[in-house]
Design a protein around this motif. Structure first.
Motif, PDB file in Angstrom:
ATOM      1  N   GLU A   1      67.194 -13.074  65.458  1.00  4.76           N
ATOM      2  CA  GLU A   1      67.955 -13.165  64.200  1.00  4.76           C
ATOM      3  C   GLU A   1      68.344 -14.614  63.901  1.00  4.76           C
ATOM      4  OE1 GLU A   1      69.091  -9.141  66.032  1.00  4.76           O
ATOM      5  OE2 GLU A   1      68.983 -11.191  66.760  1.00  4.76           O
ATOM      6  N   ALA A   2      68.834 -15.315  64.913  1.00  8.67           N
ATOM      7  CA  ALA A   2      69.250 -16.709  64.722  1.00  8.67           C
ATOM      8  C   ALA A   2      68.072 -17.595  64.332  1.00  8.67           C
ATOM      9  CB  ALA A   2      69.911 -17.238  65.994  1.00  8.67           C
ATOM     10  N   ARG A   3      66.930 -17.377  64.955  1.00 11.53           N
ATOM     11  CA  ARG A   3      65.765 -18.205  64.640  1.00 11.53           C
ATOM     12  C   ARG A   3      65.235 -17.914  63.243  1.00 11.53           C
ATOM     13  NH1 ARG A   3      61.503 -17.270  68.464  1.00 11.53           N
ATOM     14  NH2 ARG A   3      62.463 -15.321  69.032  1.00 11.53           N
ATOM     15  N   ALA A   4      65.211 -16.628  62.854  1.00  9.66           N
ATOM     16  CA  ALA A   4      64.741 -16.281  61.503  1.00  9.66           C
ATOM     17  C   ALA A   4      65.709 -16.810  60.443  1.00  9.66           C
ATOM     18  CB  ALA A   4      64.577 -14.768  61.378  1.00  9.66           C
ATOM     19  N   LEU A   5      67.021 -16.736  60.704  1.00 12.16           N
ATOM     20  CA  LEU A   5      67.997 -17.300  59.764  1.00 12.16           C
ATOM     21  C   LEU A   5      67.808 -18.808  59.634  1.00 12.16           C
ATOM     22  CD1 LEU A   5      71.385 -15.488  60.539  1.00 12.16           C
ATOM     23  CD2 LEU A   5      70.074 -15.405  58.403  1.00 12.16           C
ATOM     24  N   ARG A   6      67.646 -19.478  60.752  1.00 12.27           N
ATOM     25  CA  ARG A   6      67.446 -20.931  60.741  1.00 12.27           C
ATOM     26  C   ARG A   6      66.231 -21.303  59.909  1.00 12.27           C
ATOM     27  NH1 ARG A   6      65.114 -22.756  66.043  1.00 12.27           N
ATOM     28  NH2 ARG A   6      63.350 -21.810  64.980  1.00 12.27           N
ATOM     29  N   ASP A   7      65.159 -20.514  60.042  1.00 12.76           N
ATOM     30  CA  ASP A   7      63.916 -20.785  59.315  1.00 12.76           C
ATOM     31  C   ASP A   7      63.916 -20.206  57.897  1.00 12.76           C
ATOM     32  OD1 ASP A   7      63.090 -21.945  61.686  1.00 12.76           O
ATOM     33  OD2 ASP A   7      61.761 -20.287  62.248  1.00 12.76           O
ATOM     34  N   ARG A   8      64.996 -19.496  57.538  1.00 15.76           N
ATOM     35  CA  ARG A   8      65.141 -18.848  56.233  1.00 15.76           C
ATOM     36  C   ARG A   8      64.036 -17.815  55.978  1.00 15.76           C
ATOM     37  NH1 ARG A   8      69.098 -20.453  53.530  1.00 15.76           N
ATOM     38  NH2 ARG A   8      68.344 -19.962  51.447  1.00 15.76           N
ATOM     39  N   ASN A   9      63.606 -17.167  57.051  1.00 18.27           N
ATOM     40  CA  ASN A   9      62.604 -16.102  56.978  1.00 18.27           C
ATOM     41  C   ASN A   9      63.306 -14.749  57.005  1.00 18.27           C
ATOM     42  OD1 ASN A   9      60.271 -17.629  56.783  1.00 18.27           O
ATOM     43  ND2 ASN A   9      60.099 -17.873  58.983  1.00 18.27           N
ATOM     44  N   PHE A  10      64.052 -14.468  55.959  1.00 19.80           N
ATOM     45  CA  PHE A  10      64.870 -13.259  55.906  1.00 19.80           C
ATOM     46  C   PHE A  10      64.028 -11.985  55.964  1.00 19.80           C
ATOM     47  CE2 PHE A  10      67.183 -16.486  53.277  1.00 19.80           C
ATOM     48  CZ  PHE A  10      68.050 -16.878  54.287  1.00 19.80           C
TER      49      PHE A  10
END
Length: 125
Positions: A36-45
């Motif tokens: 979740e943290a990595r997808a949020l960081r990459d804005r890959n919702f």
């Protein structure tokens, strides 16, 4: 047997039983921890959600049984998304177990080359 948050299983363990795991992302993207943290960081919702999958010798690379995307709100954090994904995973596990029992589950192999494994540096919540 359902396994969650385990280390990589050794090859000989697979002769004992079939294992099912969950990943809190839409596999093959964001395998392993802190998805979740990595997808949020990459804005890959659109890669935030839950995948229930079989366990093989790789890390979160086994065949997929069921996936569902998570609704991401502007106020969500990695921690709030983790909790939302835990509840979503409980629902999906029920569906997968019933599907296995009645033979309706569709198993989909992963396109492992498209995924992202956990980087060496761990993110914090």
């Amino acid at each position: 047997i359902i396994v969650i948050c385990t280390r990589k299983l050794t090859k000989n363990i697979f002769s004992i039983a079939t294992f099912i795991n969950l990943n809190s992302s839409i596999l093959p993207f964001y395998r392993c921890r802190d998805s979740e943290a990595r997808a949020l960081r990459d804005r890959n919702f659109d890669k935030i959600g839950v995948t229930i999958h079989g366990v093989d010798v790789g890390l979160d690379t086994g065949p997929m049984f069921k996936q569902r995307r998570q609704t991401v709100l502007p106020r969500d954090t990695a921690k709030s998304l983790r909790w939302k994904n835990i509840y979503l995973a409980a629902e999906l596990f029920d569906e997968v177990i019933v599907g296995i029992q009645n033979g309706s589950i569709i198993i989909v192999p992963q396109e492992v080359v498209r995924g992202k494994a956990m980087p060496k540096r761990q993110l914090s919540y």
